[in-house]
Design a protein around this motif. Structure first.
Motif, PDB file in Angstrom:
ATOM      1  N   ILE A  71       0.815  -1.237  -0.053  1.00 25.87           N
ATOM      2  CA  ILE A  71      -0.004   0.075   0.007  1.00 25.87           C
ATOM      3  C   ILE A  71       1.013   1.215   0.162  1.00 25.87           C
ATOM      4  O   ILE A  71       0.409   2.264  -0.799  1.00 25.87           O
ATOM      5  N   GLY A  72       1.912   1.062   0.602  1.00 25.87           N
ATOM      6  CA  GLY A  72       2.797   2.303   1.059  1.00 25.87           C
ATOM      7  C   GLY A  72       3.339   2.567  -0.524  1.00 25.87           C
ATOM      8  O   GLY A  72       3.665   3.799  -1.043  1.00 25.87           O
ATOM      9  N   LEU A  73       3.805   1.450  -1.109  1.00 23.67           N
ATOM     10  CA  LEU A  73       4.521   1.600  -2.653  1.00 23.67           C
ATOM     11  C   LEU A  73       3.343   2.406  -3.453  1.00 23.67           C
ATOM     12  O   LEU A  73       4.034   3.171  -4.480  1.00 23.67           O
ATOM     13  N   ILE A  74       2.283   1.835  -3.374  1.00 23.10           N
ATOM     14  CA  ILE A  74       1.178   2.333  -4.159  1.00 23.10           C
ATOM     15  C   ILE A  74       1.144   3.716  -4.005  1.00 23.10           C
ATOM     16  O   ILE A  74       0.830   4.731  -5.002  1.00 23.10           O
ATOM     17  N   LEU A  75       0.879   3.961  -2.765  1.00 18.35           N
ATOM     18  CA  LEU A  75       0.742   5.668  -2.461  1.00 18.35           C
ATOM     19  C   LEU A  75       1.915   6.562  -2.966  1.00 18.35           C
ATOM     20  O   LEU A  75       1.520   7.599  -3.482  1.00 18.35           O
ATOM     21  N   PHE A  76       3.072   5.777  -2.971  1.00 16.79           N
ATOM     22  CA  PHE A  76       4.312   6.666  -3.350  1.00 16.79           C
ATOM     23  C   PHE A  76       4.127   6.658  -4.820  1.00 16.79           C
ATOM     24  O   PHE A  76       4.629   7.968  -5.360  1.00 16.79           O
ATOM     25  N   LEU A  77       3.864   5.782  -5.507  1.00 17.03           N
ATOM     26  CA  LEU A  77       3.662   5.780  -6.922  1.00 17.03           C
ATOM     27  C   LEU A  77       2.764   6.947  -7.280  1.00 17.03           C
ATOM     28  O   LEU A  77       2.956   7.845  -8.280  1.00 17.03           O
ATOM     29  N   VAL A  78       1.522   6.898  -6.576  1.00 14.92           N
ATOM     30  CA  VAL A  78       0.274   7.817  -6.897  1.00 14.92           C
ATOM     31  C   VAL A  78       0.981   9.545  -6.785  1.00 14.92           C
ATOM     32  O   VAL A  78       0.590  10.187  -7.404  1.00 14.92           O
ATOM     33  N   SER A  79       1.566   9.548  -5.602  1.00 15.03           N
ATOM     34  CA  SER A  79       2.186  10.695  -5.149  1.00 15.03           C
ATOM     35  C   SER A  79       3.108  11.238  -6.387  1.00 15.03           C
ATOM     36  O   SER A  79       3.110  12.483  -6.838  1.00 15.03           O
ATOM     37  N   ILE A  80       4.044  10.533  -6.748  1.00 11.40           N
ATOM     38  CA  ILE A  80       4.921  10.803  -7.732  1.00 11.40           C
ATOM     39  C   ILE A  80       4.065  11.102  -9.140  1.00 11.40           C
ATOM     40  O   ILE A  80       4.702  12.121  -9.785  1.00 11.40           O
ATOM     41  N   LEU A  81       3.386  10.354  -9.516  1.00 17.39           N
ATOM     42  CA  LEU A  81       2.539  10.504 -10.787  1.00 17.39           C
ATOM     43  C   LEU A  81       1.746  11.969 -10.492  1.00 17.39           C
ATOM     44  O   LEU A  81       1.693  12.766 -11.558  1.00 17.39           O
ATOM     45  N   ILE A  82       0.994  12.282  -9.775  1.00 20.32           N
ATOM     46  CA  ILE A  82       0.256  13.337  -9.316  1.00 20.32           C
ATOM     47  C   ILE A  82       1.206  14.758  -9.611  1.00 20.32           C
ATOM     48  O   ILE A  82       0.892  15.664 -10.072  1.00 20.32           O
ATOM     49  N   ILE A  83       2.515  14.383  -8.745  1.00 24.55           N
ATOM     50  CA  ILE A  83       3.383  15.672  -9.000  1.00 24.55           C
ATOM     51  C   ILE A  83       4.001  15.864 -10.474  1.00 24.55           C
ATOM     52  O   ILE A  83       4.051  16.875 -11.000  1.00 24.55           O
TER      53      ILE A  83
END
Length: 93
Positions: A71-83
């Motif tokens: 879940i943390g890796l998915i959240l990290f990926l979502v954060s990077i994509l949004i940025i």
């Protein structure tokens, strides 16, 4: 550590709400920080399950740790994509 294990649903809910608020308020660093907290919590659950608890309960704690890491890796990926997409939109404007 047992406190987090016994209050797992509330911990995940609070971290999820903090992540969504950080995304909504465009606090980029805080959203990455929340995802890294989830990853570290998952690693600590995984190691806690391997080292201190024996049997099926330890296996369950270890699996919860792996789920938290995912879940943390998915959240990290979502954060990077949004940025990435916000910066791309700013450059094209």
């Amino acid at each position: 550590m047992e406190f987090f294990y016994h209050h797992l649903l509330s911990t995940v809910t609070i971290l999820g709400i903090l992540f969504l608020l950080a995304i909504a308020l465009k606090k980029r660093i805080f959203s990455i920080f929340v995802s890294l907290i989830v990853i570290l919590l998952g690693i600590s659950f995984f190691l806690y399950g391997l080292n201190t608890i024996k049997g099926f309960e330890g296996m369950g704690v270890s699996l919860i740790g792996l789920i938290f890491i995912g879940i943390g890796l998915i959240l990290f990926l979502v954060s990077i994509l949004i940025i990435f997409f916000e910066e791309r939109r700013k450059e094209s404007s």
